[in-house]
Enzyme design. Sequence first.
Site, PDB file in Angstrom:
ATOM      1  N   VAL A   1      18.239  65.064 -33.220  1.00 15.01           N
ATOM      2  CA  VAL A   1      16.728  65.650 -33.561  1.00 15.01           C
ATOM      3  C   VAL A   1      17.090  66.926 -34.460  1.00 15.01           C
ATOM      4  CG1 VAL A   1      14.643  66.740 -32.643  1.00 15.01           C
ATOM      5  CG2 VAL A   1      15.864  64.810 -31.408  1.00 15.01           C
TER       6      VAL A   1
ATOM      7  N   HIS B   1      16.962  67.685 -26.488  1.00 18.02           N
ATOM      8  CA  HIS B   1      17.205  67.307 -25.008  1.00 18.02           C
ATOM      9  C   HIS B   1      15.791  66.355 -24.422  1.00 18.02           C
ATOM     10  CE1 HIS B   1      19.673  70.959 -24.744  1.00 18.02           C
ATOM     11  NE2 HIS B   1      20.475  70.122 -24.160  1.00 18.02           N
TER      12      HIS B   1
ATOM     13  N   ASN C   1      19.199  74.961 -21.081  1.00 20.99           N
ATOM     14  CA  ASN C   1      18.686  75.724 -22.343  1.00 20.99           C
ATOM     15  C   ASN C   1      18.073  74.583 -23.151  1.00 20.99           C
ATOM     16  OD1 ASN C   1      19.705  77.390 -24.979  1.00 20.99           O
ATOM     17  ND2 ASN C   1      18.326  78.213 -23.436  1.00 20.99           N
TER      18      ASN C   1
ATOM     19  N   SER D   1      21.615  74.458 -28.795  1.00 21.94           N
ATOM     20  CA  SER D   1      21.501  75.704 -27.857  1.00 21.94           C
ATOM     21  C   SER D   1      22.129  76.969 -28.887  1.00 21.94           C
ATOM     22  CB  SER D   1      22.187  75.930 -26.429  1.00 21.94           C
ATOM     23  OG  SER D   1      21.382  74.873 -25.873  1.00 21.94           O
TER      24      SER D   1
END
Length: 282
Positions: A177, A36, A31, A187
């Site tokens: 981030v 990421h 996800n 997520s």
Amino acid sequence: MKTVERVEALREAVAGLRADGRMAFVPTMGNLHAGHLTLVREARRHADSVVVSIFVNPLQFGPNEDLDKYPRTLEADRRALEAEGVDLLFAPPVEVMYPVSLEQQTRVEVPEISALHCGASRPGHFAGVATVVCKLFNMVQPDLAVFGKKDYQQLLVIRRMVRDLAMPVEILGVDTVRESDGLAMSSRNQYLDAAERRIAPRLYATLCAAADRVAGGGRDWDRLADWIRGELDSAGFRTDYAVVVDAATLLPPTDRSDRLVILVAAWLGKARLIDNLEMEIK
Ligand code: PAF
């Protein structure tokens, strides 16, 4: 980008990559979001090849947590990783990671630090994380592995495991981030409804306001933690914990502490959000 699901195919593929130089690894539960992809880019900056894993690890979810509902978006994730130039994706099914039952699975326990903060609220969580990360390291055998600092306690647990078990892998922590309003990417943000999403940035805003208090000379850590809890609860969160601790030990600051971290976990509707802020103190 090659995708493999089995350990034999993984070993064959990584042997080829390792022959080309330094190999970096980014373990994920999929996800994927921009956070990421930043880890993937950092991995690329430090290595010649990049391997990513996607595995929603049942061992790190408690009995009443969101394992079944955890978003699984393999095809979209594959496309995003391909666009980032990732060399290899390892996406094992549960029976490949855990051929024996979860009860019979050998576990890695990182004592003390795993019992604090998130570990106190989620018993067994960090043993589940350490076990799967240890297993993934043994399977992938990377030179370097990259983790986000949003999961600050997780990063420290993994660093200790690597140190204590003399694992030949370098660990790189990468800054959180954030969305443009400061909310840390996660997520779990998608569990927020529109009204909750408007409140969510208050988590990071409160951490920043707490850091300002420290910069202004505030040194009563328990009082500061209580203040954070009060701010969050009155904004509509249900604070799980808020602590101001030594950034290396996650224990209460001492006279020798020169780096602190504020750690928070707070519920907003169905989402349990975590965030943190590191700071130097003189
Ligand atoms: O941070 C995560 O996504 C997971 O905890 C990890 C490190 C991939 C282990 O399952």
